[in-house]
Motif scaffolding. Structure first.
Motif, PDB file in Angstrom:
ATOM      1  N   THR A   1     -10.181   1.238 -98.593  1.00 56.34           N
ATOM      2  CA  THR A   1     -11.400   1.873 -99.093  1.00 56.34           C
ATOM      3  C   THR A   1     -12.626   1.428 -98.311  1.00 56.34           C
ATOM      4  O   THR A   1     -12.621   0.400 -97.632  1.00 56.34           O
ATOM      5  CB  THR A   1     -11.632   1.537-100.586  1.00 56.34           C
ATOM      6  OG1 THR A   1     -11.901   0.130-100.696  1.00 56.34           O
ATOM      7  CG2 THR A   1     -10.432   1.915-101.440  1.00 56.34           C
ATOM      8  N   THR A   2     -13.665   2.213 -98.456  1.00 56.08           N
ATOM      9  CA  THR A   2     -14.938   1.841 -97.840  1.00 56.08           C
ATOM     10  C   THR A   2     -15.416   0.504 -98.396  1.00 56.08           C
ATOM     11  O   THR A   2     -15.963  -0.316 -97.659  1.00 56.08           O
ATOM     12  CB  THR A   2     -16.007   2.920 -98.093  1.00 56.08           C
ATOM     13  OG1 THR A   2     -16.187   3.083 -99.485  1.00 56.08           O
ATOM     14  CG2 THR A   2     -15.610   4.240 -97.492  1.00 56.08           C
ATOM     15  N   GLU A   3     -15.187   0.286 -99.669  1.00 55.31           N
ATOM     16  CA  GLU A   3     -15.631  -0.952-100.305  1.00 55.31           C
ATOM     17  C   GLU A   3     -14.912  -2.165 -99.713  1.00 55.31           C
ATOM     18  O   GLU A   3     -15.516  -3.220 -99.496  1.00 55.31           O
ATOM     19  CB  GLU A   3     -15.408  -0.875-101.823  1.00 55.31           C
ATOM     20  CG  GLU A   3     -16.268   0.161-102.522  1.00 55.31           C
ATOM     21  CD  GLU A   3     -15.737   1.608-102.437  1.00 55.31           C
ATOM     22  OE1 GLU A   3     -16.466   2.515-102.868  1.00 55.31           O
ATOM     23  OE2 GLU A   3     -14.617   1.831-101.937  1.00 55.31           O
ATOM     24  N   THR A   4     -13.616  -2.009 -99.417  1.00 56.82           N
ATOM     25  CA  THR A   4     -12.850  -3.099 -98.819  1.00 56.82           C
ATOM     26  C   THR A   4     -13.364  -3.421 -97.419  1.00 56.82           C
ATOM     27  O   THR A   4     -13.577  -4.588 -97.078  1.00 56.82           O
ATOM     28  CB  THR A   4     -11.351  -2.731 -98.760  1.00 56.82           C
ATOM     29  OG1 THR A   4     -10.878  -2.499-100.085  1.00 56.82           O
ATOM     30  CG2 THR A   4     -10.536  -3.823 -98.111  1.00 56.82           C
TER      31      THR A   4
ATOM     32  N   ARG B   1     -16.294  -2.749 -96.169  1.00 54.21           N
ATOM     33  CA  ARG B   1     -17.651  -3.299 -96.298  1.00 54.21           C
ATOM     34  C   ARG B   1     -17.585  -4.791 -96.647  1.00 54.21           C
ATOM     35  O   ARG B   1     -18.311  -5.613 -96.062  1.00 54.21           O
ATOM     36  CB  ARG B   1     -18.434  -2.526 -97.364  1.00 54.21           C
ATOM     37  CG  ARG B   1     -19.915  -2.818 -97.371  1.00 54.21           C
ATOM     38  CD  ARG B   1     -20.681  -1.942 -98.357  1.00 54.21           C
ATOM     39  NE  ARG B   1     -20.649  -0.550 -97.951  1.00 54.21           N
ATOM     40  CZ  ARG B   1     -20.051   0.438 -98.637  1.00 54.21           C
ATOM     41  NH1 ARG B   1     -19.461   0.181 -99.791  1.00 54.21           N
ATOM     42  NH2 ARG B   1     -20.066   1.671 -98.193  1.00 54.21           N
ATOM     43  N   ALA B   2     -16.712  -5.165 -97.576  1.00 57.85           N
ATOM     44  CA  ALA B   2     -16.571  -6.572 -97.973  1.00 57.85           C
ATOM     45  C   ALA B   2     -16.064  -7.424 -96.813  1.00 57.85           C
ATOM     46  O   ALA B   2     -16.514  -8.564 -96.619  1.00 57.85           O
ATOM     47  CB  ALA B   2     -15.633  -6.682 -99.177  1.00 57.85           C
TER      48      ALA B   2
ATOM     49  N   GLN C   1     -23.869   5.857 -97.986  1.00 56.49           N
ATOM     50  CA  GLN C   1     -23.190   4.582 -97.756  1.00 56.49           C
ATOM     51  C   GLN C   1     -21.676   4.719 -97.756  1.00 56.49           C
ATOM     52  O   GLN C   1     -20.985   3.860 -97.237  1.00 56.49           O
ATOM     53  CB  GLN C   1     -23.611   3.550 -98.788  1.00 56.49           C
ATOM     54  CG  GLN C   1     -24.995   3.003 -98.501  1.00 56.49           C
ATOM     55  CD  GLN C   1     -25.237   1.728 -99.241  1.00 56.49           C
ATOM     56  OE1 GLN C   1     -25.048   1.656-100.448  1.00 56.49           O
ATOM     57  NE2 GLN C   1     -25.664   0.717 -98.526  1.00 56.49           N
TER      58      GLN C   1
ATOM     59  N   GLU D   1     -17.978   5.925 -99.983  1.00 55.58           N
ATOM     60  CA  GLU D   1     -17.258   5.396-101.151  1.00 55.58           C
ATOM     61  C   GLU D   1     -15.827   5.900-101.121  1.00 55.58           C
ATOM     62  O   GLU D   1     -15.521   6.921-100.513  1.00 55.58           O
ATOM     63  CB  GLU D   1     -17.939   5.826-102.450  1.00 55.58           C
ATOM     64  CG  GLU D   1     -17.974   7.327-102.634  1.00 55.58           C
ATOM     65  CD  GLU D   1     -18.740   7.751-103.885  1.00 55.58           C
ATOM     66  OE1 GLU D   1     -18.514   8.888-104.345  1.00 55.58           O
ATOM     67  OE2 GLU D   1     -19.559   6.977-104.395  1.00 55.58           O
TER      68      GLU D   1
END
Length: 115
Positions: free
Chosen positions: A21-24, A26-27, A57, A59
């Motif tokens: 994911t984008t969140e992964t 990004r982290a 951004q 998601e």
């Protein structure tokens, strides 16, 4: 390397048996920057059609065969030096339309060097 090493299942990127994911991503970037004494607020990881929106951004799951825009303004926490980095990557096979877009961008970028 995470995107590069991801596998493709049902047009989605997978890493370590989970959808990537984008969140992964990004982290991962945030942790890498922090380990170097840097930070980057508002990291953009935008995939697919939404990647054409310059301030979205991003998601959710990263898709195979689609552009993934990575955009950030990292800075040193100590010296407050800013930089700017934008990259577009793709895992899988680009469409003919994406290949043509890349060709046009490269020709435009190189034209001043040739003339």
């Amino acid at each position: 390397m995470t995107i590069k090493n991801a596998t493709i299942k049902n047009d989605t990127l997978w890493y370590d048996d989970d959808p990537l994911t984008t969140e992964t991503v990004r982290a991962i970037i945030e942790r890498a920057l922090l380990s170097c004494g840097c930070e980057a607020p508002d990291i953009i990881i935008a995939c697919g059609k939404g990647s054409s929106n310059p301030h979205w951004q991003g998601e959710g799951d990263l898709l195979a065969n689609e552009p993934i825009v990575i955009d950030m303004v990292p800075r040193s926490k100590k010296e407050r030096y800013y930089s700017d980095m934008t990259r577009t990557v793709l895992s899988g096979t680009p469409s003919d339309e994406l290949k043509e877009s890349m060709r046009l961008c490269l020709n435009h970028r190189l034209r001043p060097l040739i003339e």
